[in-house]
Design a protein around this motif. Structure first.
Motif, short mmCIF file in Angstrom:
data_model
loop_
_atom_site.label_atom_id
_atom_site.label_comp_id
_atom_site.label_asym_id
_atom_site.label_seq_id
_atom_site.Cartn_x
_atom_site.Cartn_y
_atom_site.Cartn_z
N MET A 31 0.68 -1.09 0.03
CA MET A 31 -0.11 0.08 0.03
C MET A 31 1.05 1.21 0.12
O MET A 31 1.96 1.34 0.75
N THR A 32 0.59 2.20 -0.80
CA THR A 32 1.48 3.12 -0.98
C THR A 32 1.01 4.36 -0.13
O THR A 32 -0.35 4.31 0.41
N THR A 33 1.78 5.34 0.35
CA THR A 33 1.53 6.44 1.15
C THR A 33 0.90 7.53 0.24
O THR A 33 1.61 8.05 -0.88
N ALA A 34 -0.13 8.14 0.52
CA ALA A 34 -0.51 9.31 -0.09
C ALA A 34 0.11 10.34 -0.21
O ALA A 34 0.59 10.77 1.09
N LYS A 35 0.16 11.23 -1.11
CA LYS A 35 0.95 12.50 -1.15
C LYS A 35 -0.01 13.60 -0.56
O LYS A 35 -1.19 13.56 -0.71
N ILE A 36 0.52 14.54 0.20
CA ILE A 36 -0.38 15.33 0.99
C ILE A 36 -0.33 16.75 0.22
O ILE A 36 0.78 17.27 -0.36
N VAL A 37 -1.55 17.33 -0.09
CA VAL A 37 -1.65 18.73 -0.79
C VAL A 37 -2.40 19.44 0.25
O VAL A 37 -3.51 19.38 0.80
N CYS A 38 -1.63 20.49 0.83
CA CYS A 38 -2.04 21.31 1.92
C CYS A 38 -3.07 22.50 1.26
O CYS A 38 -2.72 23.19 0.45
N HIS A 39 -4.45 22.37 1.81
CA HIS A 39 -5.40 23.20 1.16
C HIS A 39 -5.21 24.63 1.81
O HIS A 39 -5.36 24.68 2.93
N LEU A 75 2.12 28.96 3.87
CA LEU A 75 3.01 27.95 2.93
C LEU A 75 4.26 27.38 3.56
O LEU A 75 4.47 26.25 3.51
N GLU A 76 5.05 28.29 4.41
CA GLU A 76 5.94 27.62 5.31
C GLU A 76 5.35 26.60 6.44
O GLU A 76 6.23 25.54 6.38
N GLY A 77 4.20 26.54 6.76
CA GLY A 77 3.52 25.79 7.46
C GLY A 77 3.45 24.09 6.73
O GLY A 77 3.82 23.38 7.12
N ALA A 78 3.04 24.40 5.57
CA ALA A 78 2.82 23.40 4.65
C ALA A 78 4.07 22.61 4.20
O ALA A 78 4.37 21.29 4.55
N ILE A 79 5.14 23.45 4.27
CA ILE A 79 6.43 22.82 3.96
C ILE A 79 6.92 21.95 5.25
O ILE A 79 7.55 20.96 5.14
N ALA A 80 6.44 22.81 6.39
CA ALA A 80 7.04 22.04 7.79
C ALA A 80 6.42 20.92 7.81
O ALA A 80 7.03 20.00 8.53
N LEU A 81 5.17 20.71 7.48
CA LEU A 81 4.48 19.46 7.44
C LEU A 81 4.91 18.25 6.59
O LEU A 81 4.45 17.01 6.83
N GLY A 82 5.59 18.76 5.65
CA GLY A 82 6.14 17.68 4.78
C GLY A 82 5.28 17.47 3.52
O GLY A 82 5.34 16.34 2.91
N ALA A 83 4.44 18.31 3.18
CA ALA A 83 3.51 18.12 2.24
C ALA A 83 4.23 18.13 1.01
O ALA A 83 5.34 18.92 0.63
N PHE A 84 3.57 17.25 0.04
CA PHE A 84 4.17 17.19 -1.44
C PHE A 84 3.97 18.34 -2.11
O PHE A 84 4.59 18.97 -3.15
N ALA A 85 2.58 19.04 -1.89
CA ALA A 85 2.28 20.21 -2.77
C ALA A 85 1.62 21.27 -1.80
O ALA A 85 0.79 20.84 -0.74
N VAL A 86 1.37 22.44 -2.27
CA VAL A 86 0.52 23.35 -1.76
C VAL A 86 -0.48 23.69 -2.70
O VAL A 86 -0.42 24.15 -3.72
N GLU A 87 -1.83 23.99 -1.91
CA GLU A 87 -2.88 24.43 -2.93
C GLU A 87 -3.14 25.80 -2.81
O GLU A 87 -3.17 26.34 -1.31
#
Length: 241
Positions: free
Chosen positions: A1-9, A24-36
């Motif tokens: 089972m693969t790990t889902a990529k996180i997109v921070c809304h 944006l900096e918070g999304a990066i700190a969370l290890g998100a793949f992408a920022v929406e």
């Protein structure tokens, strides 16, 4: 089972004011793949990261976004509404926001009111185009993106297209589901057609997250990132690999 990529809304919108550099900096700190993030245009043609049609909810100003000049928007406080420690946070110009993404996080640009060709060019100038994608609820903007910027990947919603075949016909790269239209058959069909599967959910019902993990959604466009990761880890421990 693969790990889902996180997109921070709207970025890490639970810990910082949405659609700001802080989020944006918070999304990066969370290890998100992408920022929406959302894009609007000022009266004098400057592109900004901003969601609402008016500035009333998330700044100390009032009025329609598109009626304000860049000088007026640049003067707004976009952080105090969220918490005192974010006082003075600004509505970011799109160029500054994208500069902060380079080499750090992928980009999902939801266009509220902007020329998709300008968005594409700003992404390309920063070598962000490969991992970027776009969407708009405005049908005319979606049509313009299809016609004018074919190299900017596009997402479609299941609620708009109603079938995997329609998504493929529109040359979409990503098909997004919500909690009401998610099913294993639809997800599997999308994957078989070469589409990336994504789910949008801004709530925190663990049963919704469990379905997303069980059905193998590849990207999660969400607010509650840490809760999702907890559910995902629990589900992985009980589901077959």
């Amino acid at each position: 089972m693969t790990t889902a990529k996180i997109v921070c809304h709207r970025g890490a919108c639970l810990s910082a004011p949405e659609n700001t550099v802080a989020s944006l900096e918070g999304a990066i700190a969370l290890g998100a793949f992408a920022v929406e993030f959302d894009i609007r245009t000022s009266r004098d043609g400057v592109l900004y990261v901003f969601h609402d049609e008016t500035v009333d909810r998330t700044t100390d100003g009032t009025g329609r976004f598109g009626d304000l000049t860049s000088a007026q928007i640049d003067a707004l406080d976009a952080g105090s509404w969220f918490a005192p420690e974010f006082a003075g946070e600004r509505v970011p110009r799109l160029d500054r926001f994208l500069d902060a993404c380079v080499g750090r996080i992928a980009t999902y640009a939801e266009i509220k009111d902007a020329d998709p060709a300008r968005v594409r060019d700003m992404l390309a100038a920063r070598y962000l185009l490969r991992d970027a994608w776009t969407f708009s609820f405005d049908q005319s903007i979606r049509a313009a993106a299809r016609a004018r910027v074919p190299d900017l990947r596009r997402m479609v919603l299941w609620s708009h297209v109603g079938s995997v075949e329609r998504a493929v016909a529109l040359n979409a790269s990503i098909l997004e589901f919500d909690s009401g239209d998610l099913s294993a058959d639809r997800v599997n069909a999308a994957k078989s057609a070469g589409l990336i599967t994504q789910m949008f959910y801004d709530g925190k019902d663990e049963a919704v997250f469990e379905d997303a993990v069980r059905f193998g959604i590849e990207q999660m466009n969400i607010d509650h990132v840490e809760l999702f990761r907890e559910v995902e880890a629990r589900m992985k421990s009980i589901l077959p690999a």
